[in-house]
Design a protein around this motif. Structure first.
Motif, mmCIF file in Angstrom:
data_model
loop_
_atom_site.group_PDB
_atom_site.id
_atom_site.type_symbol
_atom_site.label_atom_id
_atom_site.label_comp_id
_atom_site.label_asym_id
_atom_site.label_seq_id
_atom_site.Cartn_x
_atom_site.Cartn_y
_atom_site.Cartn_z
ATOM 1 N N ILE A 70 0.540 -7.750 -21.897
ATOM 2 C CA ILE A 70 1.256 -9.004 -21.646
ATOM 3 C C ILE A 70 0.547 -9.823 -20.572
ATOM 4 O O ILE A 70 0.432 -11.047 -20.673
ATOM 5 C CB ILE A 70 2.710 -8.695 -21.239
ATOM 6 C CG1 ILE A 70 3.479 -8.129 -22.441
ATOM 7 C CG2 ILE A 70 3.412 -9.939 -20.696
ATOM 8 C CD1 ILE A 70 4.826 -7.524 -22.110
ATOM 9 N N VAL A 71 0.027 -9.155 -19.558
ATOM 10 C CA VAL A 71 -0.690 -9.849 -18.484
ATOM 11 C C VAL A 71 -1.972 -10.494 -19.009
ATOM 12 O O VAL A 71 -2.415 -11.528 -18.501
ATOM 13 C CB VAL A 71 -0.985 -8.867 -17.326
ATOM 14 C CG1 VAL A 71 -1.978 -9.465 -16.330
ATOM 15 C CG2 VAL A 71 0.311 -8.509 -16.608
ATOM 16 N N CYS A 72 -2.564 -9.914 -20.062
ATOM 17 C CA CYS A 72 -3.773 -10.497 -20.646
ATOM 18 C C CYS A 72 -3.533 -11.903 -21.178
ATOM 19 O O CYS A 72 -4.480 -12.699 -21.292
ATOM 20 C CB CYS A 72 -4.289 -9.605 -21.780
ATOM 21 S SG CYS A 72 -5.093 -8.083 -21.202
ATOM 22 N N THR A 73 -2.296 -12.239 -21.517
ATOM 23 C CA THR A 73 -1.996 -13.596 -22.004
ATOM 24 C C THR A 73 -2.249 -14.647 -20.939
ATOM 25 O O THR A 73 -2.328 -15.828 -21.245
ATOM 26 C CB THR A 73 -0.530 -13.697 -22.469
ATOM 27 O OG1 THR A 73 0.342 -13.473 -21.345
ATOM 28 C CG2 THR A 73 -0.218 -12.687 -23.556
ATOM 29 N N SER A 74 -2.363 -14.205 -19.697
ATOM 30 C CA SER A 74 -2.693 -15.130 -18.605
ATOM 31 C C SER A 74 -4.140 -14.977 -18.150
ATOM 32 O O SER A 74 -4.858 -15.962 -17.973
ATOM 33 C CB SER A 74 -1.765 -14.893 -17.418
ATOM 34 O OG SER A 74 -2.180 -15.622 -16.288
ATOM 35 N N LEU A 75 -4.583 -13.735 -18.000
ATOM 36 C CA LEU A 75 -5.930 -13.486 -17.469
ATOM 37 C C LEU A 75 -7.012 -14.114 -18.337
ATOM 38 O O LEU A 75 -8.026 -14.624 -17.822
ATOM 39 C CB LEU A 75 -6.178 -11.977 -17.369
ATOM 40 C CG LEU A 75 -5.262 -11.175 -16.423
ATOM 41 C CD1 LEU A 75 -5.616 -9.690 -16.481
ATOM 42 C CD2 LEU A 75 -5.374 -11.694 -14.998
ATOM 43 N N LEU A 76 -6.835 -14.097 -19.648
ATOM 44 C CA LEU A 76 -7.873 -14.583 -20.558
ATOM 45 C C LEU A 76 -8.080 -16.095 -20.476
ATOM 46 O O LEU A 76 -9.086 -16.612 -20.984
ATOM 47 C CB LEU A 76 -7.540 -14.164 -21.993
ATOM 48 C CG LEU A 76 -7.655 -12.659 -22.280
ATOM 49 C CD1 LEU A 76 -7.124 -12.323 -23.658
ATOM 50 C CD2 LEU A 76 -9.104 -12.189 -22.123
ATOM 51 N N HIS A 95 1.016 -6.085 -11.416
ATOM 52 C CA HIS A 95 2.125 -6.371 -10.490
ATOM 53 C C HIS A 95 2.221 -7.862 -10.166
ATOM 54 O O HIS A 95 3.316 -8.426 -10.127
ATOM 55 C CB HIS A 95 1.937 -5.569 -9.205
ATOM 56 C CG HIS A 95 2.998 -5.836 -8.187
ATOM 57 N ND1 HIS A 95 4.260 -5.273 -8.256
ATOM 58 C CD2 HIS A 95 3.008 -6.631 -7.074
ATOM 59 C CE1 HIS A 95 4.997 -5.695 -7.237
ATOM 60 N NE2 HIS A 95 4.250 -6.518 -6.509
ATOM 61 N N ASN A 96 1.093 -8.497 -9.949
ATOM 62 C CA ASN A 96 1.094 -9.886 -9.487
ATOM 63 C C ASN A 96 1.354 -10.900 -10.593
ATOM 64 O O ASN A 96 1.774 -12.024 -10.304
ATOM 65 C CB ASN A 96 -0.239 -10.219 -8.804
ATOM 66 C CG ASN A 96 -0.435 -9.439 -7.521
ATOM 67 O OD1 ASN A 96 0.534 -9.039 -6.869
ATOM 68 N ND2 ASN A 96 -1.696 -9.191 -7.163
ATOM 69 N N ASN A 97 1.091 -10.531 -11.840
ATOM 70 C CA ASN A 97 1.151 -11.528 -12.911
ATOM 71 C C ASN A 97 2.197 -11.262 -13.987
ATOM 72 O O ASN A 97 2.469 -12.126 -14.816
ATOM 73 C CB ASN A 97 -0.222 -11.631 -13.596
ATOM 74 C CG ASN A 97 -1.303 -12.095 -12.644
ATOM 75 O OD1 ASN A 97 -1.369 -13.260 -12.276
ATOM 76 N ND2 ASN A 97 -2.165 -11.163 -12.229
ATOM 77 N N PHE A 98 2.793 -10.068 -13.981
ATOM 78 C CA PHE A 98 3.637 -9.697 -15.115
ATOM 79 C C PHE A 98 4.828 -10.636 -15.290
ATOM 80 O O PHE A 98 5.089 -11.122 -16.396
ATOM 81 C CB PHE A 98 4.133 -8.254 -14.973
ATOM 82 C CG PHE A 98 5.078 -7.865 -16.076
ATOM 83 C CD1 PHE A 98 4.603 -7.545 -17.335
ATOM 84 C CD2 PHE A 98 6.452 -7.864 -15.872
ATOM 85 C CE1 PHE A 98 5.462 -7.224 -18.368
ATOM 86 C CE2 PHE A 98 7.320 -7.546 -16.900
ATOM 87 C CZ PHE A 98 6.827 -7.224 -18.157
ATOM 88 N N ILE A 99 5.580 -10.890 -14.215
ATOM 89 C CA ILE A 99 6.812 -11.692 -14.354
ATOM 90 C C ILE A 99 6.508 -13.093 -14.862
ATOM 91 O O ILE A 99 7.191 -13.612 -15.754
ATOM 92 C CB ILE A 99 7.569 -11.754 -13.014
ATOM 93 C CG1 ILE A 99 8.189 -10.389 -12.698
ATOM 94 C CG2 ILE A 99 8.682 -12.798 -13.063
ATOM 95 C CD1 ILE A 99 9.208 -9.907 -13.711
#
Length: 529
Positions: free
Chosen positions: A399-405, A438-442
């Motif tokens: 789920i966090v990859c939807t932001s990191l990418l 931790h920092n990006n999940f929410i």
């Protein structure tokens, strides 16, 4: 317990939670009040006047009503200490609509000042005598009713009273109150109204203290609630009473934060903090002593009072909430932890993993994850596939990859490399001190569910409700009330648990402004494990 019994219990609880204002409980709040944990640390009963301040819903009125004689000498209180009469609280809440009649209408402010002063003296004089009657009829054995009834206030003749016996004086004060209210309402004859000076109030208090055994050391503490709603000249009169407070009558006020705009008295003197009164900030004291622990007790006390069967496994003594001498017991780790566990059982929350599971197990959310990753890879002109970044065993990271990418400073191949390290159980930026998860999940979770947030369970759990309340007691109870209002026969369980989905809907309905800014809301309170 049958479904019918549970439905009846739920109905009782709903009714109890609607009473989240002290005005709904009446004058005697002894059985309902939860003494704040700072009670023995902060000097709320003193010969030094107190300015009790706090935001709306912080519990000012409830605290003052608890300190008043109606609660301290409640019929529900069967045992009273020998020093119970050392301080007798007199609660007076201004009738704003009525008191605002005492301005203009053809009279100067000086004339209205005399009228208000007269009315205030009558009201407080009645409170002094009423408190003595209640004490004499309470479980306190130091004051006898026969002695009280026999007291002769011979000095009231100097103030125009015809009779001097205790009950006769009470009747005439009531009569004069009715007359004053009628004249103020109609204005006619107001200049001819015979006005009582403050010395009448002091005479009654001093005579009672001197003539009634058991009241020798009594100080009458007047608590003026909603002081900020008084007119300017009315505040100056109260300020003068505060400035010159001395036994047997001490004046105190309760006020909203920053609500004291008037510091003048009737003379050239001003009220000075520390010299004239002590400030007690209710919000700060509750936060300092533990907001979560406090509201968990308030909620459980309401719940148990409305429906004892629902807390049949309760292993704590909630009756201790009304007794200052039991604060040590309530501050014990075992008691506090048990209260918290009970509330968390009723309002179960979600961990990050729970929320990640919700995304993967909801087709539209899972589809959103895939489409977000595909779009990011397309924008970055990467030849990698979305499946490379979706791992059922590492749902939070996926789920966090939807932001990191989308980040220009992160190459998709480097993100994939870190994800592979995580899969192998090695050190990875997803879980090490970089803490991508931790920092990006929410933030990622909220973006994924944005279009379908009504079906989410994000706003659920005791911790969440505590945070959403803004550390405000009334707001917390409003959230609880909203959650229970959504319960019906179809959602009842033997374990008496409020479904997470219902909690979320209740939070949305009572915190709409917060939900409007949901994309910028990153709660610090959601457990990560």
């Amino acid at each position: 317990m049958s479904m019918g019994d549970i439905a009846s219990e739920i109905s009782q609880v709903k009714h109890s939670l609607t009473k989240n204002r002290s005005e709904h409980l009446g004058k005697d709040v002894w059985s309902d009040f939860v003494i704040p944990r700072f009670f023995n640390r902060v000097q709320l009963i003193s010969t030094m006047p107190i300015r009790l301040e706090g935001g709306r819903g912080s519990g000012k009125t409830m605290l003052l009503r608890y300190l008043s004689y109606h609660s301290q000498f409640s019929p529900n209180r069967t045992v009273l200490p020998q020093n119970a009469t050392e301080s007798v609280g007199l609660y007076w809440k201004a009738d704003t609509q009525f008191l605002r009649l005492m301005q203009k209408r053809g009279l100067e402010e000086d004339e209205w000042s005399l009228v208000f002063d007269h009315y205030l003296n009558l009201r407080l004089s009645l409170e002094v005598l009423s408190s003595i009657s209640v004490i004499a009829e309470s479980a306190y054995d130091g004051v006898k009713k026969t002695v009280v009834d026999a007291v002769d206030f011979e000095g009231v003749k100097d103030f125009g009273f015809a009779k001097t016996a205790f009950n006769d004086v009470v009747r005439e004060i009531n009569s004069r109150i009715r007359r004053a209210e009628t004249i103020i309402q109609n204005i006619s004859g107001i200049r001819d109204l015979e006005k009582l000076p403050v010395s009448f109030l002091h005479y009654l208090a001093e005579t009672a203290v001197n003539k009634i055994p058991g009241l020798e050391d009594t100080v009458f503490s007047v608590y003026v609630d909603e002081y900020e709603n008084l007119l300017g000249y009315q505040q100056r009169i109260i300020n003068t009473r505060i400035k010159h407070s001395e036994p047997p009558i001490i004046f105190n006020i309760a006020i909203k934060l920053n609500g004291m705009s008037e510091t003048l008295t009737l003379s050239d003197e001003k009220l000075e903090n520390r010299a004239d009164y002590t400030i007690v900030n209710l919000d700060s004291e509750i936060e300092r002593s533990g907001f979560d622990e406090f509201v968990s007790e308030i909620f459980l006390k309401k719940l148990s009072a409305a429906s004892p069967k629902l807390l049949k496994d309760l292993k704590i003594d909630l009756s201790a909430c009304s007794h200052p001498e039991k604060l040590t017991y309530r501050c014990g780790e075992e008691y506090q932890e048990h209260c918290r566990q009970l509330v968390e059982r009723i309002f179960p929350g979600r961990t990050h993993q729970d929320l990640a599971n919700e995304v993967f197990e909801t087709p539209r959310y899972q589809s959103k994850v895939r489409s977000e990753i595909e779009r990011a890879l397309t924008q970055r002109r990467s030849t990698l596939r979305a499946d490379d970044f979706i791992s059922d065993a590492h749902r939070k990271a996926s789920i966090v990859c939807t932001s990191l990418l989308y980040r220009k400073n992160l190459d998709p191949s480097m993100v994939l490399e870190e994800l592979e390290k995580l899969k192998r159980g090695g050190s990875s930026k997803f879980s090490n001190k970089t803490a991508w998860e931790h920092n990006n999940f929410i933030g990622c979770y909220l973006r994924i569910i944005r279009a379908h947030k009504a079906g989410s369970t994000f706003y659920s759990g005791f911790d969440v409700y505590s945070a959403l309340s803004g550390r405000n007691v009334r707001h917390f109870l409003e959230l609880c009330k909203s959650a229970f209002s959504l319960l019906d026969d179809a959602s009842l369980t033997e374990n008496f648990i409020v479904d997470r989905g219902l909690q979320h809907l209740a939070a949305r309905s009572t915190s709409e402004e917060l939900v409007k800014e949901i994309s910028r809301f990153t709660p610090p309170w959601l457990p990560t494990k």
